[in-house]
Write a protein that holds these residues in place. Structure first.
Motif, PDB file in Angstrom:
ATOM      1  N   ASP A  22       3.598 -34.577  14.484  1.00 28.59           N
ATOM      2  CA  ASP A  22       3.412 -36.029  14.403  1.00 28.59           C
ATOM      3  C   ASP A  22       2.528 -36.517  15.559  1.00 28.59           C
ATOM      4  OD1 ASP A  22       3.697 -38.758  13.995  1.00 28.59           O
ATOM      5  OD2 ASP A  22       5.846 -38.803  14.407  1.00 28.59           O
ATOM      6  N   ALA A  23       2.900 -36.130  16.790  1.00 28.94           N
ATOM      7  CA  ALA A  23       2.138 -36.585  17.963  1.00 28.94           C
ATOM      8  C   ALA A  23       0.746 -35.968  18.010  1.00 28.94           C
ATOM      9  CB  ALA A  23       2.901 -36.232  19.242  1.00 28.94           C
ATOM     10  N   LEU A  24       0.609 -34.751  17.501  1.00 27.31           N
ATOM     11  CA  LEU A  24      -0.706 -34.111  17.458  1.00 27.31           C
ATOM     12  C   LEU A  24      -1.628 -34.836  16.489  1.00 27.31           C
ATOM     13  CD1 LEU A  24      -2.296 -31.549  18.492  1.00 27.31           C
ATOM     14  CD2 LEU A  24      -1.566 -30.450  16.360  1.00 27.31           C
ATOM     15  N   GLY A  25      -1.080 -35.271  15.362  1.00 26.30           N
ATOM     16  CA  GLY A  25      -1.905 -35.914  14.345  1.00 26.30           C
ATOM     17  C   GLY A  25      -2.165 -37.384  14.575  1.00 26.30           C
ATOM     18  N   ALA A  26      -1.327 -38.027  15.413  1.00 24.70           N
ATOM     19  CA  ALA A  26      -1.418 -39.482  15.582  1.00 24.70           C
ATOM     20  C   ALA A  26      -2.809 -39.974  15.982  1.00 24.70           C
ATOM     21  CB  ALA A  26      -0.373 -39.952  16.597  1.00 24.70           C
ATOM     22  N   PRO A  27      -3.500 -39.328  16.914  1.00 19.99           N
ATOM     23  CA  PRO A  27      -4.808 -39.865  17.319  1.00 19.99           C
ATOM     24  C   PRO A  27      -5.872 -39.808  16.222  1.00 19.99           C
ATOM     25  CG  PRO A  27      -3.955 -38.307  18.944  1.00 19.99           C
ATOM     26  CD  PRO A  27      -3.111 -38.172  17.728  1.00 19.99           C
ATOM     27  N   TYR A  28      -5.638 -38.983  15.201  1.00 19.31           N
ATOM     28  CA  TYR A  28      -6.674 -38.756  14.180  1.00 19.31           C
ATOM     29  C   TYR A  28      -6.353 -39.440  12.853  1.00 19.31           C
ATOM     30  CZ  TYR A  28      -7.415 -35.115  17.654  1.00 19.31           C
ATOM     31  OH  TYR A  28      -7.599 -34.437  18.847  1.00 19.31           O
ATOM     32  N   GLU A  29      -5.263 -40.219  12.812  1.00 21.95           N
ATOM     33  CA  GLU A  29      -4.837 -40.858  11.572  1.00 21.95           C
ATOM     34  C   GLU A  29      -5.927 -41.774  11.025  1.00 21.95           C
ATOM     35  OE1 GLU A  29      -0.935 -43.266   9.838  1.00 21.95           O
ATOM     36  OE2 GLU A  29      -1.470 -43.423  11.967  1.00 21.95           O
ATOM     37  N   PHE A  30      -6.106 -41.726   9.733  1.00 26.41           N
ATOM     38  CA  PHE A  30      -7.096 -42.512   8.978  1.00 26.41           C
ATOM     39  C   PHE A  30      -8.520 -41.975   9.148  1.00 26.41           C
ATOM     40  CE2 PHE A  30      -3.956 -45.926  10.343  1.00 26.41           C
ATOM     41  CZ  PHE A  30      -3.179 -45.795   9.204  1.00 26.41           C
TER      42      PHE A  30
END
Length: 699
Positions: A22-30
């Motif tokens: 979750d935290a790894l993917g958060a910066p790249y969402e959308f």
């Protein structure tokens, strides 16, 4: 349910790895899909300005389920589901990011509860979810799948109860049966992975309704034949599941190669990165994938660099996720672990690492009164929630002090990863305490691998040095075997060759002049650099230190605009840059530095406060080689040699005698080699015998 040590590690990995994804993917969402050449990191940022390591709504909603499950409540019961919905509703009122469908359902459920003058509960949410489905025409978003992992932990003992609970918890916000089926399939795979260690999403297919098995089997076939980026509608629960499974199944599992620093456990990190590279709803797909990857590889496979920054609602960190998972698998039973370690005998072992004074190594008793300056603690055993004072970073490492692959299924990875963590902490300038219970096995094993890397010496040499300062240290057989498998080669010839070429080019126009009447060509300055590097090598220096010996004058002589510093870091790494900077004194043209003794005194003060054994080793080698050359010239040409220096006999003797005093102090503290300091002392005494003729240049 009684679980083995390895099964417990895998159970604890479920929430931890899901939150990490979750935290790894958060910066790249959308964002769009990312190519393999682009880095993926736990860097923070993104559309909602997340902090590095901060988890999002995916993990927050899972934690609400986990908190209820951790009490021992049956998640199928209405009271348990009421508690979950109430917790979600409270969270959503202040949350940064809530999925559109989830927010709509929780908002409507809250209105209904107020209208009924009642506390919000599961019936309000379920009714609101059904209404939303009929009003919007669909409700198969990925929001129930992203949070479902803790349900699997609560029913490791009963797959049929698991199916009931996963379906019911999904329906609290997602009325569409496909959302429930996805949760069932994923939870059954998590359960299977915890119990067997196998990543097999098809394990749950036979337990789906007969009419649905072929549908989901075809979807899994599709996921296994395509990359995550192909599932570009991953806000839909089906494609979110496919994207997560594509990342897991499509990422090759590495073959263990400890000497190369490659481990099966790396699959967890690589697959989560692949999930993020799929783009769009990156945090959710990676959170989903993380739950299953953690179940398959264990908490011990989650990199320490991720664990140390992982955090989020409601003020939790990585250790809190482990605590929740522990309570769930224990059915809500209290934790009876004795954090006082009564019966273990002496717990007061403590010493500085023989190769690095900035690393303390010892037993758990060191936590009672931390050594001076310690601002980071790496615990290789369980410690209590208040083990360290506020402001001191605590990173816990799962390492079991028993032989057998079942005890430490990721042993090589954990030793490698923990050593890498300590190196990173030291690069940050942190003073570190590394400890286990008694410092008999776990602490000396990790300290030995760290020492072998620091000095580029055989691991047995480093282990002997560590055991010499830790009474009773004697790592168990499996730890020793793992250390030998990761034996660090003493030198890296390609890096040394590159550094030699770099130094030769940087100093190509510099020569050391010969005496008057000597018609031989000047001595290329690189001869001094090679000499210094040779002394560093003789004194047991690491590859980085030998390279720093080659480059130690680049910044001082060649870097007025600090361009070279960035180049050195780019080509040879941050450690080399820091060593070179530590060996570089102020320049004559720097403001206020024109006077020789002012300039040199500043460096002497800096050197006296230096605690890096590497920087001291390189500096000592530099001064010894300079002194050797000066004495050789004095013996060949006499006191006229002093006329070749801008600073004469008096200043030079002051400088060298001050250096001897400082290096002697470092030698007494174990930071400098006694023999090399003795050589410098003898060379300086020999210099003193060649006073200037007639007082010339004798300042």
């Amino acid at each position: 349910m009684n679980l083995t040590t390895a099964q417990r590690d895998r159970a604890y990995g479920v929430l931890l790895a899901s939150a990490a994804g979750d935290a790894l993917g958060a910066p790249y969402e959308f964002g769009p899909p990312l190519g393999p050449e682009l880095p993926v990191g736990m860097v923070g940022g993104g559309s909602f300005g997340w902090e590095p390591g901060e988890w999002t709504d995916d993990t927050a909603m899972a934690i609400a389920i986990a908190e209820v499950a951790a009490t021992g409540a049956d998640l199928r019961d209405a009271t348990a589901q009421d508690a979950i919905v109430a917790r979600w509703h409270d969270w959503a009122t202040t949350a940064t990011d809530v999925g559109n469908q989830t927010r709509a359902v929780l908002t409507a459920a809250g209105r209904a509860a107020r209208r009924d003058n009642d506390a919000i509960g599961a019936r309000h949410a379920r009714t609101a979810a059904e209404h939303h489905h009929h009003h919007a025409g669909r409700s198969a978003g990925n929001g129930s799948l992203m949070r479902t992992a803790p349900v699997a932990l609560a029913f490791l003992h009963d797959e049929h109860a698991l199916i009931e609970a996963a379906t019911a918890i999904s329906a609290l916000t997602h009325y569409d049966p496909e959302a429930g089926e996805a949760c069932v399939l994923w939870c059954l795979a998590i359960r299977n992975a915890v119990l067997t260690g196998k990543l097999d999403l098809r394990a749950g297919l036979p337990l789906l309704p007969a009419a649905r098995r072929d549908v989901w089997a075809q979807r899994l076939d599709d996921a296994e034949s395509r990359r995550p980026a192909a599932f570009d509608r991953n806000g839909w629960v089906v494609q979110a599941l496919q994207g997560a499974w594509s990342a897991i199944a499509g990422t090759p599992v590495p073959v263990d190669d400890p000497a190369a620093g490659v481990f099966v456990a790396d699959h967890l990190r690589l697959a989560l990165e692949a999930a993020v590279r799929g783009g769009r709803d990156t945090d959710t797909v990676a959170a989903i994938a993380g739950g299953l990857l953690g179940a398959g590889h264990g908490a011990s496979a989650v990199p320490a660099g991720w664990r140390r920054v992982l955090h989020g609602w409601p003020g939790n960190r990585a250790r809190d996720l482990i605590t929740l998972a522990t309570s769930i698998v224990e059915g809500g039973a209290p934790d009876r672990f004795d954090f006082g370690f009564r019966g273990f005998g002496r717990l007061d072992a403590l010493a500085r690492h023989p190769y690095d004074e900035g690393l303390w190594i010892g037993a758990v008793g060191a936590l009672h009164t931390l050594p001076p300056g310690v601002d980071a603690v790496v615990s290789l055993c369980r410690v209590g929630p208040d083990a360290v004072p506020a402001g001191v970073e605590l990173i816990e490492v799962r390492l079991i002090d028993q032989d057998g692959a079942e005890q430490n299924p990721n042993l090589g990875f954990v030793l490698h990863d923990t050593t890498t963590l300590i190196q990173q902490l030291r690069r940050e300038g942190r003073t570190v305490l590394l400890h286990c219970v008694q410092a008999h096995s776990r602490t000396p094993a990790v300290a030995a691998l760290y020492g072998a890397r620091c000095r580029a010496v055989p691991v047995d040499t480093a282990l002997a040095a560590v055991c010499a300062v830790l009474p009773g240290a004697n790592p168990i057989a499996s730890f020793r075997d793992a250390l030998h498998a990761m034996h660090t080669p003493p030198m890296f010839p390609d890096a040394l060759a590159a550094a030699t070429g770099y130094a030769a080019r940087a100093h190509a126009d510099q020569i050391r002049k010969r005496g008057p009447g000597d018609d031989r060509p000047g001595i290329p300055y690189v001869s001094h650099l090679l000499g210094v590097a040779g002394l560093v090598l003789e004194d047991g220096g690491s590859t980085e230190e030998v390279i720093a010996g080659l480059l130690h004058d680049v910044l001082e002589d060649q870097d007025p605009l600090h361009v070279r510093a960035a180049e050195i870091e780019h080509h040879f790494g941050l450690d080399v840059r820091l060593l070179v900077e530590a060996c570089s004194g102020p320049k004559e043209h720097d403001p206020g530095m024109a006077e020789y003794r002012t300039r040199k005194q500043l460096y002497l003060d800096y050197l006296a406060d230096q605690h890096s054994t590497g920087a001291i080793r390189v500096s000592l080698a530099d001064k010894v080689h300079n002194a050797r050359c000066t004495v050789n010239d004095l013996e060949a040409d006499g006191p006229d040699v002093w006329d070749r220096f801008n600073a004469g006999f008096g200043d030079q003797l002051w400088w060298y005698r001050a250096l001897v005093a400082i290096f002697a102090t470092h030698s007494d503290a174990g930071r400098a080699g006694t023999a090399r300091v003795g050589e410098l002392r003898r060379l300086v005494a020999r210099m003193a015998e060649f006073g200037p003729r007639g007082g010339s240049n004798g300042k």
